[in-house]
Design an enzyme around this catalytic site. Sequence first.
Site, PDB file in Angstrom:
ATOM      1  N   CYS A  13       0.850  -1.196   0.000  1.00  0.00           N
ATOM      2  CA  CYS A  13       0.000   0.000   0.000  1.00  0.00           C
ATOM      3  C   CYS A  13       0.881   1.240   0.000  1.00  0.00           C
ATOM      4  O   CYS A  13       1.481   1.579   1.029  1.00  0.00           O
ATOM      5  CB  CYS A  13      -0.912  -0.012   1.225  1.00  0.00           C
ATOM      6  SG  CYS A  13      -1.861   1.498   1.410  1.00  0.00           S
ATOM      7  N   CYS A  15      -0.272   4.062   2.356  1.00  0.00           N
ATOM      8  CA  CYS A  15       0.007   3.847   3.785  1.00  0.00           C
ATOM      9  C   CYS A  15       1.493   4.036   4.090  1.00  0.00           C
ATOM     10  O   CYS A  15       1.841   4.631   5.110  1.00  0.00           O
ATOM     11  CB  CYS A  15      -0.387   2.438   4.210  1.00  0.00           C
ATOM     12  SG  CYS A  15      -1.991   1.912   3.640  1.00  0.00           S
ATOM     13  N   ASP A  16       2.368   3.506   3.246  1.00  0.00           N
ATOM     14  CA  ASP A  16       3.778   3.381   3.628  1.00  0.00           C
ATOM     15  C   ASP A  16       4.754   4.178   2.769  1.00  0.00           C
ATOM     16  O   ASP A  16       5.945   4.212   3.063  1.00  0.00           O
ATOM     17  CB  ASP A  16       4.185   1.895   3.572  1.00  0.00           C
ATOM     18  CG  ASP A  16       3.330   1.048   4.513  1.00  0.00           C
ATOM     19  OD1 ASP A  16       2.892   1.586   5.536  1.00  0.00           O
ATOM     20  OD2 ASP A  16       3.106  -0.124   4.211  1.00  0.00           O
TER      21      ASP A  16
END
Length: 408
Positions: free
Chosen positions: A221, A224-225
Amino acid sequence: MAHTGITMYGTLWCGDCKRTKKFFGEQRVHYEFVDVDADPDGLAVVERVNQGKLIIPTLVFEDGSTLVEPSNAELAAKLGLQTAAKNRFYDLVVVGSGPAGLTAALYAAREGIETLVIERAGVGGQAGITERLDNFPGFPEGVSGAEFADRLRQQAERFGVEVLSAQEVTSAGADGDYRVVRTADGNEYRAWAVLLALGSTYRRLGVPGEEDFIGAGVHFCATCDGAFYRGKDVLVVGGGNSAGEEGIFLTKFARRVTIATRDAALSASRVIVEKVQEHPQIDVVTHATPAEFRGRGKLEAVVLRDTRTGALTETRPAGVFVFVGLMPNTQIVRNVVDLDERGFIATDAMLATSMPGVFAAGDCRAGSTKQAASAAGEGAAAALAIRRYIEPLASGIPRPADLEAMAG
Ligand SMILES: Cc1cc2nc3c(=O)[nH]c(=O)nc-3n(C[C@H](O)[C@H](O)[C@H](O)COP(=O)(O)OP(=O)(O)OC[C@H]3O[C@@H](n4cnc5c(N)ncnc54)[C@H](O)[C@@H]3O)c2cc1C
């Protein structure tokens, strides 16, 4: 993402830190991560909170409160998420809160159908973790996945839909006229009908080291990261639309993005391929696929295999983002309803599955187009089919609310 002033003190190798990161990612909760292996001040905070002991993850919240090695249930409680339903009986239980599930829920609730949505991660499904939806009708400038998810949720709740999050459904089945779903915390919910809006999950490569470094150099993701790789070089694995789009997104943070595809060329849409080719920070490597992820505690190297010759080369990106396709999240119903050969749920034209009273919509359904707008459309269609299914059933039998009252 919600800005909550949370700081997580942990390391890149600790399993509970990875689980907590995953939980925050799914709930789209922003947090600061301090690697105590590399930050002595962070280490001092952990020791102070834990009376000299090194216990991670240690979480410090904006109000100064702390949680040490919290379970997902403790995290959900701290974030104020609703994880248990108010009733045991509903007209309709929807499993999954992506565009399909939430659209179905709001259509149904607007018709007076008592609806419970159960979601194992954060509300919004894949659409909610997408950086930007550019092609959803009604948003001429595009809309961030997080905003889209929040809007859908608000709309569903306005019509009275109850939404549980961080609560996994572990089974779905029938008991006489009732359809029954069970959740991981042992609760059981009954309804006239169940809608499976389970969506899909990123496919993994299945090569040595991949599992070991998830959250410690291997990611699925970018939203997200991606921010962990500011100014660094990253590798994106895959050749389709997701690999192209997420590769472009990662250039916001990373210095260079290399996209490795096992094929002779990217298979993404022409628009995306052009954007990738023109992008000054992106390189594409063809005929290349990871054979192994290596490192100690965190990812240090990726061994790439030439898909024509089998030759192995080593590369050392700071992080790897894998976008190699989707698997339907249909394991919980694999012995309950008919699936196609790839595991997607087979339905008729009215979105009914092989079990009466159980319907399916969106990305988990065989033949679906894997697009947010079509998932929402299928959700709406399923709600109307469910209404037709419920009406004759519910007319002769006490309604769920009545049963609830009878049960005391
Ligand atoms: C990176 C990326 C970019 C994308 N970009 C676009 C785009 O630009 N435009 C577009 O139209 N589409 C895009 N898509 C596709 C779009 O997001 C999906 O088609 C859409 O979200 C599918 O909706 P859904 O409701 O069917 O499933 P999902 O959105 O996958 O939602 C299913 C939900 O069910 C939950 N669930 C599954 N199993 C259980 C269980 N056992 N218990 C409880 N909950 C469960 C999951 O956690 C999930 O939240 C993109 C997808 C990705 C991954």
